[in-house]
Scaffold this motif. Structure first.
Motif, mmCIF file in Angstrom:
data_model
loop_
_atom_site.group_PDB
_atom_site.id
_atom_site.type_symbol
_atom_site.label_atom_id
_atom_site.label_comp_id
_atom_site.label_asym_id
_atom_site.label_seq_id
_atom_site.Cartn_x
_atom_site.Cartn_y
_atom_site.Cartn_z
ATOM 1 N N ALA A 16 0.837 -1.213 0.000
ATOM 2 C CA ALA A 16 0.000 0.000 0.000
ATOM 3 C C ALA A 16 0.869 1.260 0.000
ATOM 4 O O ALA A 16 0.612 2.205 -0.757
ATOM 5 C CB ALA A 16 -0.935 -0.006 1.210
ATOM 6 N N ILE A 17 1.897 1.264 0.846
ATOM 7 C CA ILE A 17 2.792 2.434 0.891
ATOM 8 C C ILE A 17 3.531 2.574 -0.430
ATOM 9 O O ILE A 17 3.636 3.673 -0.985
ATOM 10 C CB ILE A 17 3.773 2.309 2.076
ATOM 11 N N GLY A 18 4.036 1.491 -0.970
ATOM 12 C CA GLY A 18 4.742 1.532 -2.268
ATOM 13 C C GLY A 18 3.829 2.010 -3.383
ATOM 14 O O GLY A 18 4.212 2.826 -4.225
ATOM 15 N N GLY A 19 2.604 1.508 -3.388
ATOM 16 C CA GLY A 19 1.640 1.936 -4.411
ATOM 17 C C GLY A 19 1.289 3.406 -4.262
ATOM 18 O O GLY A 19 1.186 4.143 -5.250
ATOM 19 N N GLY A 20 1.096 3.847 -3.012
ATOM 20 C CA GLY A 20 0.788 5.265 -2.764
ATOM 21 C C GLY A 20 1.925 6.171 -3.190
ATOM 22 O O GLY A 20 1.717 7.208 -3.829
ATOM 23 N N LEU A 21 3.159 5.797 -2.841
ATOM 24 C CA LEU A 21 4.328 6.591 -3.253
ATOM 25 C C LEU A 21 4.468 6.606 -4.775
ATOM 26 O O LEU A 21 4.787 7.635 -5.367
ATOM 27 C CB LEU A 21 5.593 6.049 -2.590
ATOM 28 N N SER A 22 4.256 5.468 -5.387
ATOM 29 C CA SER A 22 4.325 5.387 -6.849
ATOM 30 C C SER A 22 3.283 6.307 -7.488
ATOM 31 O O SER A 22 3.575 7.037 -8.445
ATOM 32 C CB SER A 22 4.100 3.946 -7.299
ATOM 33 N N TYR A 23 2.070 6.292 -6.931
ATOM 34 C CA TYR A 23 1.014 7.173 -7.436
ATOM 35 C C TYR A 23 1.412 8.638 -7.289
ATOM 36 O O TYR A 23 1.251 9.433 -8.217
ATOM 37 C CB TYR A 23 -0.302 6.916 -6.698
ATOM 38 N N LEU A 24 1.938 9.015 -6.108
ATOM 39 C CA LEU A 24 2.339 10.408 -5.870
ATOM 40 C C LEU A 24 3.452 10.838 -6.820
ATOM 41 O O LEU A 24 3.426 11.947 -7.354
ATOM 42 C CB LEU A 24 2.774 10.598 -4.420
ATOM 43 N N VAL A 25 4.415 9.990 -7.058
ATOM 44 C CA VAL A 25 5.512 10.315 -7.971
ATOM 45 C C VAL A 25 4.982 10.485 -9.392
ATOM 46 O O VAL A 25 5.321 11.446 -10.095
ATOM 47 C CB VAL A 25 6.614 9.236 -7.905
ATOM 48 N N GLN A 26 4.151 9.557 -9.829
ATOM 49 C CA GLN A 26 3.594 9.657 -11.180
ATOM 50 C C GLN A 26 2.721 10.900 -11.328
ATOM 51 O O GLN A 26 2.791 11.605 -12.342
ATOM 52 C CB GLN A 26 2.779 8.407 -11.517
ATOM 53 N N MET A 32 4.144 18.217 -13.421
ATOM 54 C CA MET A 32 5.310 18.977 -13.884
ATOM 55 C C MET A 32 5.385 18.986 -15.402
ATOM 56 O O MET A 32 5.678 20.012 -16.012
ATOM 57 C CB MET A 32 6.604 18.391 -13.303
ATOM 58 N N ALA A 33 5.119 17.858 -16.024
ATOM 59 C CA ALA A 33 5.142 17.776 -17.487
ATOM 60 C C ALA A 33 4.056 18.670 -18.088
ATOM 61 O O ALA A 33 4.286 19.357 -19.092
ATOM 62 C CB ALA A 33 4.964 16.338 -17.943
#
Length: 156
Positions: A16-26, A32-33
């Protein structure tokens, strides 16, 4: 059994934490793009507007020079249908249109200066240069009074 539950909960929490961080980064990368693309489009729009304004100024100055030549070659008298008034009418119509386009694409002070230049030239073309005045001197001040605010408006 408690150890297996804790291992499963910890694993699930890690996912869950990895998925949440991945979502935030994406999500932040995507934002930014999008902002970068928006800035590029804004710059492209600004450059296109500047190029459009420069082309209009060039057209206005060119037609203004043609109108000045008409004033310099103005005969003392003429009749409708002769070459000078026919060509001059065409030039003055183009000059009038260019002056109106200045109003659309530039701030009002630039248009006011363009209008003043147009009126001086229009008067000299159709009514002649006032006695005791030189045509070049008559046109110089309004022409420069137009070009100075243009330079400012273009950010040069």
């Amino acid at each position: 059994m408690a150890v297996e539950v804790w291992a499963a909960v910890t694993s699930l929490g890690g996912v869950a934490i990895g998925g949440g961080l991945s979502y935030l980064v994406q999500h932040s990368t995507q934002r930014m793009a999008a902002r970068t693309e928006e800035r590029k489009q804004d710059l492209a729009r600004a450059e296109a507007r500047r190029a459009e304004r420069l082309a209009l100024v060039e057209r206005f100055v060119t037609v203004g020079a043609d109108a000045e030549r008409c004033a310099f070659t103005r005969p003392d008298w003429w009749e409708d249908g002769e070459e000078w008034p026919t060509q001059t009418q065409s030039v003055m119509n183009q000059f009038w249109v260019a002056e109106r386009m200045i109003r659309l694409l530039f701030p009002i002070p630039v248009h006011d200066a363009a209008r003043a230049y147009f009126l001086v030239l229009n008067g000299a073309v159709w009514e002649g240069v006032p006695d005791g005045q030189d045509a070049r001197d008559l046109f110089e001040q309004p022409r420069l009074a137009f070009l100075d605010p243009v330079r400012e408006a273009l950010g040069a």
